[in-house]
Design an enzyme around this catalytic site. Structure first.
Site, PDB file in Angstrom:
ATOM      1  N   ALA A  43       0.853  -0.988   0.075  1.00 49.32           N
ATOM      2  CA  ALA A  43       0.094   0.007  -0.320  1.00 49.32           C
ATOM      3  C   ALA A  43       0.799   0.875  -0.208  1.00 49.32           C
ATOM      4  CB  ALA A  43      -0.961  -0.091   1.633  1.00 49.32           C
ATOM      5  N   ARG A  51      10.378   5.989  -6.746  1.00 47.98           N
ATOM      6  CA  ARG A  51       9.929   5.087  -6.041  1.00 47.98           C
ATOM      7  C   ARG A  51      11.802   4.679  -6.274  1.00 47.98           C
ATOM      8  NH1 ARG A  51       6.171   4.394  -3.278  1.00 47.98           N
ATOM      9  NH2 ARG A  51       4.340   5.114  -4.101  1.00 47.98           N
ATOM     10  N   LYS A 105      10.114   4.508  14.890  1.00 49.62           N
ATOM     11  CA  LYS A 105      10.610   4.888  16.190  1.00 49.62           C
ATOM     12  C   LYS A 105       9.894   5.593  16.915  1.00 49.62           C
ATOM     13  CE  LYS A 105      13.308   6.992  13.840  1.00 49.62           C
ATOM     14  NZ  LYS A 105      13.838   6.674  12.209  1.00 49.62           N
ATOM     15  N   GLY A 187      20.411  16.219   1.412  1.00 47.18           N
ATOM     16  CA  GLY A 187      19.456  15.793   1.182  1.00 47.18           C
ATOM     17  C   GLY A 187      19.968  14.219   2.897  1.00 47.18           C
ATOM     18  N   LYS A 205      14.318   5.925  19.668  1.00 50.05           N
ATOM     19  CA  LYS A 205      15.655   5.377  20.335  1.00 50.05           C
ATOM     20  C   LYS A 205      16.180   4.931  21.345  1.00 50.05           C
ATOM     21  CE  LYS A 205      16.713   6.707  15.392  1.00 50.05           C
ATOM     22  NZ  LYS A 205      17.886   7.126  14.218  1.00 50.05           N
TER      23      LYS A 205
HETATM   24  P1  NDP Z   1       9.235   7.189   3.315  1.00 45.42           P
HETATM   25  O1  NDP Z   1       8.600   8.976   3.348  1.00 45.42           O
HETATM   26  O2  NDP Z   1       9.869   7.456   1.745  1.00 45.42           O
HETATM   27  O3  NDP Z   1       7.885   6.581   2.590  1.00 45.42           O
HETATM   28  C1  NDP Z   1       6.756   6.397   3.034  1.00 45.42           C
HETATM   29  C2  NDP Z   1       6.139   5.705   2.539  1.00 45.42           C
HETATM   30  O4  NDP Z   1       4.636   4.925   3.202  1.00 45.42           O
HETATM   31  C3  NDP Z   1       5.529   5.680   1.477  1.00 45.42           C
HETATM   32  O5  NDP Z   1       5.672   4.932  -0.102  1.00 45.42           O
HETATM   33  C4  NDP Z   1       4.302   6.668   1.277  1.00 45.42           C
HETATM   34  O6  NDP Z   1       3.485   7.002  -0.647  1.00 45.42           O
HETATM   35  C5  NDP Z   1       3.439   5.508   2.397  1.00 45.42           C
HETATM   36  N1  NDP Z   1       2.187   5.733   2.733  1.00 45.42           N
HETATM   37  C6  NDP Z   1       2.067   6.932   3.808  1.00 45.42           C
HETATM   38  N2  NDP Z   1       0.668   6.696   4.587  1.00 45.42           N
HETATM   39  C7  NDP Z   1       0.036   6.411   4.036  1.00 45.42           C
HETATM   40  C8  NDP Z   1      -1.166   5.968   4.282  1.00 45.42           C
HETATM   41  N3  NDP Z   1      -1.399   6.729   4.728  1.00 45.42           N
HETATM   42  N4  NDP Z   1      -1.494   4.394   2.671  1.00 45.42           N
HETATM   43  C9  NDP Z   1      -0.156   4.244   2.738  1.00 45.42           C
HETATM   44  N5  NDP Z   1       0.607   4.500   2.422  1.00 45.42           N
HETATM   45  C10 NDP Z   1       0.965   5.275   2.713  1.00 45.42           C
HETATM   46  O7  NDP Z   1       9.676   7.196   4.824  1.00 45.42           O
HETATM   47  P2  NDP Z   1      10.665   6.141   4.991  1.00 45.42           P
HETATM   48  O8  NDP Z   1      10.470   4.866   4.491  1.00 45.42           O
HETATM   49  O9  NDP Z   1      12.140   6.979   4.649  1.00 45.42           O
HETATM   50  O10 NDP Z   1      10.348   5.798   6.758  1.00 45.42           O
HETATM   51  C11 NDP Z   1       9.508   4.777   7.153  1.00 45.42           C
HETATM   52  C12 NDP Z   1       9.099   3.834   8.374  1.00 45.42           C
HETATM   53  O11 NDP Z   1      10.589   3.921   8.209  1.00 45.42           O
HETATM   54  C13 NDP Z   1       9.379   5.027   8.994  1.00 45.42           C
HETATM   55  O12 NDP Z   1       9.380   5.328  10.387  1.00 45.42           O
HETATM   56  C14 NDP Z   1      10.862   5.365   9.877  1.00 45.42           C
HETATM   57  O13 NDP Z   1      10.749   7.192  11.055  1.00 45.42           O
HETATM   58  C15 NDP Z   1      11.308   4.622   9.648  1.00 45.42           C
HETATM   59  N6  NDP Z   1      12.995   4.452   9.312  1.00 45.42           N
HETATM   60  C16 NDP Z   1      13.536   4.944   7.867  1.00 45.42           C
HETATM   61  C17 NDP Z   1      14.537   4.750   8.193  1.00 45.42           C
HETATM   62  C18 NDP Z   1      15.223   5.668   6.977  1.00 45.42           C
HETATM   63  O14 NDP Z   1      16.182   5.384   7.003  1.00 45.42           O
HETATM   64  N7  NDP Z   1      14.601   6.360   5.444  1.00 45.42           N
HETATM   65  C19 NDP Z   1      15.842   4.066   9.361  1.00 45.42           C
HETATM   66  C20 NDP Z   1      14.849   3.792   9.720  1.00 45.42           C
HETATM   67  C21 NDP Z   1      13.884   3.696   9.733  1.00 45.42           C
HETATM   68  P3  NDP Z   1       4.163   7.263  -0.800  1.00 45.42           P
HETATM   69  O15 NDP Z   1       4.602   7.031  -1.727  1.00 45.42           O
HETATM   70  O16 NDP Z   1       2.764   7.262  -2.627  1.00 45.42           O
HETATM   71  O17 NDP Z   1       3.929   8.931  -0.536  1.00 45.42           O
HETATM   72  N1  HSE Z   2      17.177  10.682  10.620  1.00 48.98           N
HETATM   73  C1  HSE Z   2      18.045   9.709  11.859  1.00 48.98           C
HETATM   74  C2  HSE Z   2      19.272   9.950  11.559  1.00 48.98           C
HETATM   75  C3  HSE Z   2      17.339   8.342  10.092  1.00 48.98           C
HETATM   76  O1  HSE Z   2      19.654  10.822  11.003  1.00 48.98           O
HETATM   77  O2  HSE Z   2      20.017   9.045  11.984  1.00 48.98           O
HETATM   78  C4  HSE Z   2      15.983   7.595  10.683  1.00 48.98           C
HETATM   79  O3  HSE Z   2      16.466   6.983  12.038  1.00 48.98           O
END
Ligand code: NDP
Ligand code: HSE
Length: 443
Positions: A43, A51, A105, A187, A205
């Site tokens: 989803a 992506r 987290k 970024g 964390k």
């Molecule tokens: P992103 O913003 O890259 O991805 C979020 C995804 O969730 C997107 O694909 C978005 O869709 C989808 N989404 C959001 N809301 C909905 C909804 N209501 N229904 C369906 N799909 C939904 O976030 P990240 O992947 O970076 O992070 C995801 C989780 O992982 C977070 O909790 C973050 O804290 C955690 N995390 C992230 C890390 C990182 O390195 N990025 C590291 C460790 C943990 P769409 O693509 O269409 O917008």
């Molecule tokens: N924003 C976090 C960091 C990564 O800078 O380590 C996601 O946990």
């Protein structure tokens, strides 16, 4: 071979990383676990969003409820982020008795107690390896590897953004604001960086780790936090002259109860849980953890000192942690042992978090004072009256009568005594700037 079907909510950085990692290494999981792992549905919010790794349209849906409720989906992955809808998603899956894997987290920090209780109530499990320090398997280490240890101390560099900024300030002699701006343009740091640089991401964390290590739920508002905004190039350089480097540390310390170290008023464990910039010896192994890398140093009463190092974020490192949870959840389903390792066990009924004022450390203090006779005497009198012993002093040579930095290192003292002493110094007529204080840890 038995098959397990996944339903994933979120196809962004982490979600697409998981999809790609399964395509790449699904065969390894199959041969190691005897289990075919199949991604049934993903989803997302916007169907046509680009992506980080492609996910075929045939897998995608914009209806997360359809993923959770699909009777073929056996394990739900919440990789959407946020704390509101994500909570609803996780609870909906747990209520159906489906194990959930999350990397979130912020969600666990805010609602962990409720979600773990729901997992218990519906006799399923909640897995969260990716929620702390990305690819480093620290949750598994605490829950399983160190199950026979009392965790006496844990020090973590758990925010890559802050570590990157502090590393560049140290290596290039750059100022905080300049490095932050560049990190944002590359970024590495968010446009709204507060969650990272004000320490709240580390609080999420370190709260999870403290709860796991000490068996009572540590709420985020119990964790003292200072971020890195106030750290200057000057402080990094002076710290270097004393033999230290500055790191943003999440700190979990079991406090010994004795007349010397604090009041013996409770029967349970008293734990310091805090996040603040810290001076650590340049020779300590954590001092060499640079750029975006994370590391967690754990001291157990049986194992001694251990160190975990790796990438704390990013699509591939985080996917690695999610794959480990998929393997655990898949095996639990395969063998019908749904709660072999419970997500969180509340085993310390009298545990409490030590208020910051009662914590004891050494200190680095930088004052800006007028360079004239008697100033050092006044300052050392204030420290003396607060029962704080000065261990070392540097004053770079300046013109008599001008403002100069005065840097002091102290021996151990309670935080409350240091706060009171600095408030008195701040009122002195010879004081020409806000005193800077950074705590020092030896471990
Ligand atoms: P992103 O913003 O890259 O991805 C979020 C995804 O969730 C997107 O694909 C978005 O869709 C989808 N989404 C959001 N809301 C909905 C909804 N209501 N229904 C369906 N799909 C939904 O976030 P990240 O992947 O970076 O992070 C995801 C989780 O992982 C977070 O909790 C973050 O804290 C955690 N995390 C992230 C890390 C990182 O390195 N990025 C590291 C460790 C943990 P769409 O693509 O269409 O917008
Ligand atoms: N924003 C976090 C960091 C990564 O800078 O380590 C996601 O946990």
């Amino acid at each position: 071979m038995q098959q397990v079907n996944l339903g994933m909510i979120g196809g962004g950085t982490v979600g697409s990383g998981v999809f790609h990692a399964l395509q790449r290494n699904g065969h390894l999981l199959a041969s190691r676990l005897g289990l075919q792992v199949k991604m049934r549905k993903v989803a997302v919010k916007a169907f046509d969003e680009p992506r980080p790794y492609p996910i075929p349209h045939s897998c995608l849906t914009t209806d997360w409820t359809g993923v959770v409720n699909d009777p073929e989906v056996q394990i739900v992955l919440e990789l959407a982020g946020g704390t509101t809808v994500a909570r609803t998603m996780v609870l909906a899956a747990l209520k159906l008795g489906k194990p959930v894997i999350t990397a979130n987290k912020a969600l666990l920090s805010a609602h962990g107690e409720e979600l773990f209780a729901a997992a218990r109530q519906y006799q399923t499990n909640l897995y969260y390896e990716a929620s702390v320090a990305g690819g480093i398997p620290i949750i598994k280490a605490l829950r399983e590897g160190f199950v026979g240890n009392e965790i006496t101390q844990l020090y973590g560099i758990v925010n890559g953004t802050c570590n990157y900024i502090l590393t560049r300030m140290k290596l290039e002699g750059a100022e905080f604001a300049d490095v932050l701006k560049e990190a944002q343009s590359l970024g590495y740091a968010e446009a709204e960086p507060s969650l990272d640089i004000d320490g709240y991401d580390s609080v999420h964390k370190i709260g999870i780790l403290a709860s796991l290590a000490h068996g009572f739920w540590v709420k985020p508002d119990q964790i003292y936090v200072e971020g890195i905004r106030a750290i200057t190039r000057a402080d990094i350089q002076f710290a270097d002259q004393f033999g230290y480097t500055v790191k943003l540390l999440g700190i979990i310390k079991k406090v010994a109860l004795s007349p010397e170290t604090g009041p013996i008023t409770t029967n349970g464990s008293r734990i310091q849980v805090s996040v603040y910039p810290t001076l650590i010896s340049k020779t300590h192994v954590l001092a060499s953890v640079n750029h975006v890398y994370n590391a967690v140093f754990v001291r157990g009463d049986v194992v001694g000192d251990t160190l975990f190092y790796g990438r704390g974020a990013g699509k591939d490192a985080t996917a690695s942690a999610v794959l480990s949870d998929i393997a655990d959840a898949g095996l639990d389903l395969k063998f019908g042992t749904r709660c072999r390792v419970p997500p969180f066990v509340h085993h310390e009924s009298n545990g409490s978090v030590l208020p910051i004022d009662e914590t004891i450390t050494r200190y680095y203090v930088r004052l800006t004072v007028v360079d004239r006779p008697g100033v050092l005497a006044k300052i050392s009198t204030i420290f003396g009256e607060a029962n704080i012993s000065i261990s070392s002093v540097i004053q770079p040579e300046g013109h008599e009568g001008a403002s100069v930095p005065l840097i002091l290192m102290t021996h151990e003292a309670p935080n409350a005594a240091m706060t009171r002493a600095l408030a008195r110094i701040n009122l002195l007529e010879v004081n020409k700037g806000s005193p800077v204080m950074i705590r020092v840890e030896h471990f």
